[in-house]
Design an enzyme around this catalytic site. Sequence first.
Site, mmCIF file in Angstrom:
data_model
loop_
_atom_site.group_PDB
_atom_site.id
_atom_site.type_symbol
_atom_site.label_atom_id
_atom_site.label_comp_id
_atom_site.label_asym_id
_atom_site.label_seq_id
_atom_site.Cartn_x
_atom_site.Cartn_y
_atom_site.Cartn_z
ATOM 1 C CD GLU A 1 16.158 12.010 -3.980
ATOM 2 O OE1 GLU A 1 15.489 11.575 -3.022
ATOM 3 O OE2 GLU A 1 17.390 11.946 -4.025
ATOM 4 C CG HIS B 1 -10.627 -2.685 3.173
ATOM 5 N ND1 HIS B 1 -11.926 -3.096 3.039
ATOM 6 C CD2 HIS B 1 -9.857 -3.697 2.686
ATOM 7 C CE1 HIS B 1 -11.951 -4.323 2.520
ATOM 8 N NE2 HIS B 1 -10.710 -4.700 2.297
ATOM 9 C CE LYS C 1 21.389 15.130 1.140
ATOM 10 N NZ LYS C 1 22.352 14.180 0.594
HETATM 11 O O1 PA5 Z 1 19.238 9.457 -4.259
HETATM 12 C C1 PA5 Z 1 19.896 10.295 -3.661
HETATM 13 O O2 PA5 Z 1 20.901 10.825 -4.156
HETATM 14 C C2 PA5 Z 1 19.531 10.737 -2.258
HETATM 15 O O3 PA5 Z 1 18.307 10.226 -1.845
HETATM 16 C C3 PA5 Z 1 20.589 10.273 -1.275
HETATM 17 O O4 PA5 Z 1 20.650 8.872 -1.286
HETATM 18 C C4 PA5 Z 1 20.299 10.766 0.128
HETATM 19 O O5 PA5 Z 1 20.086 12.151 0.123
HETATM 20 C C5 PA5 Z 1 21.446 10.425 1.054
HETATM 21 O O6 PA5 Z 1 22.633 10.984 0.565
HETATM 22 P P1 PA5 Z 1 24.061 10.453 1.016
HETATM 23 O O7 PA5 Z 1 24.186 9.038 0.542
HETATM 24 O O8 PA5 Z 1 25.029 11.353 0.344
HETATM 25 O O9 PA5 Z 1 24.103 10.556 2.506
#
Ligand code: PA5
Length: 462
Positions: free
Chosen positions: A293, A314, A429
Site C-alpha cells: 500500500e 512444499h 472506498k
Molecule cells: O493503511 C491504511 O491507511 C489503510 O489500510 C487503512 O488502515 C484501512 O483502509 C482502514 O482505514 P480506516 O482506519 O480509516 O478505517
Amino acid sequence: MKTNLFTIGLGGVIGNEEDGPFIGKERLLTLEETLRMAEVSLRKNSKEGKTGCGWMRLPYEDIGPIGSVAEKIVGFDSIVQVGIGGSALGNLMLNDAFLHPYHNELSRKERKVPRFYMADNPDPKGLSAIWDCIDPERTAFIVVSKSGSTAETITLFLWFFEALSERLGPEKALSRFVFITDPEKGILRVLAEKGALASLPVPADVGGRFSVLSAVGLLSAMGLGLPVSELLEGARLMDDHIKKARGIWENPAWLLAALHFLHFVQGRHMTVTMPYSDGLERFAEWHAQLWGESLGKGGKGSTPIRALGAIDQHSQVQLYVDGPDDKLFTLIDVKKKEPELHIPSVEMEEMSPVFYLGGHTFSDLLTVEAQSTAAALMKAGKPVIWMEIPCLDGIRLGALIFLYEMVTALTGHLLQVDPFDQPGVEQGKRYTYGLMGRAGFGSDAAEASEGFGKVLGIALSV
Ligand code: PA5
C-alpha cells in the site's frame, strides 16, 4: 551491555559479475547520500507533524492512557476488535508472535486474559461465527477506524451494536465499546463522546499501516498481556541504531531500501518475505500491506509475497528456485524457538532410515530447512537476504517493525512515490460508498458501474 537484535546476511544479493544478479557495492554506495538526505527529511517531517510521518515518534510516546483503557477491558471474557487493513493487521501480527496459537481454546485460568476475535472482513460467515463464540454480555468491542467511515468497519460495528442493543438496550450496549479513531472528526468520535466505555486517538499524522505502535495495535496488546514495553524498547533500539549508523554497511534501513530499489530496477518486481516461524507468519502479512500500500504507485512498487517456511517449501519453493528471476527473497530464521522439543531417537530397526533425525530439536530442523532453501535459491542465482533473529521476543519484533517501516519509507523516496498516501484504496472506498448509496458519491457510483459493466460475463450453466 549491547543487545544482539539480529543479523542480516547477504546471499548473492550484491552478486559478482560472473554469476547471479549483479548489483555491486559501488551502486549501493551511490545511493548512500540520497538515503542520508531522505532519512534527515523524514525525521524533520516527523518532528513537524507532517502527514504520515508520526510513526517515528510512537516508540517514545506515553502509553499510560492506553494502559488505563486496557485495564477496563482485561476483565471481560472476550475482546472483539472491529477494523480492517492497518486497523487490524498489526494486532494480528502481535497476537501471532506472542499468544498461544490456540489462545481462545484455553481455559480462563490458563490464558489469564480475555479471548480475542478480529472482525475485519464483512463476510457474514465470519461475523456470525464470532457472535456464536462469544458471551455478548461479557465482551468488550474495540472499533478501530482512523477515518471513521470505512464501509467494512462501520457495517460490522452496526451489526454488533444492534445485536448487543437487543440484549442490553442501546445505552448499555454502547458502554461496551471502545473507539479508536481520529482525535477530532468522524462519526465514531461522536459516538465515543456519547457514553462509550472509552476512546483513544489515532494520531492525525500516523497512517493506518504505520499505526501498530499506537493505540491501534497496543490497546488489544495490553489487554492481552503482550510485551508492549519490550516492543517499544526494541523499536527505540532500532531507531537509535539507525541514527548512529555511519554508512550503508552499518545502517540496515539504508541497506535494505537500496537493495530492494536496485533489484526492482533490475526487474525483480516481487519481494518474498518467508519467515521460518509460525510466530512471524502474520508479520509477513503485516509487511505485505505496509509494502504494497505504501509503494504501489505510478506503475512502480514490487509486489509483496508472504510465504511461510517450511510449508511453502512444499508449495512455492519450486517456483522460487526454478521459475523466473523476478523476485528478491527475505528469509527469516529464528534461532531459538520455544518450546524446545526434541525429535525422538527410536530404536526400532524398521525405522533405521530415519535414525539420523533423532536427537535434533525441531528448532534445528526449521533452521536447517531455512538454510537449505537459501542455498538452493542462491545456487539458482536468486538473491537472498538472510535475517537471523536470536529469539522472537518483544524487543526483536519491535526492532523489526521499526526497521521495516523505515525501509518502506526510504524505498518510497528512492522510487519517488509518496509512501504515506493510498489513492488506489481511497478510489475503491469511494466506489463502494457510491454503489451502496451514500449521498454525495453518485458520480463515483456511475463511474464504478460503467467500469464494472466492461467485465465480460461468461455464464456456465449445466
Ligand atoms: O493503511 C491504511 O491507511 C489503510 O489500510 C487503512 O488502515 C484501512 O483502509 C482502514 O482505514 P480506516 O482506519 O480509516 O478505517
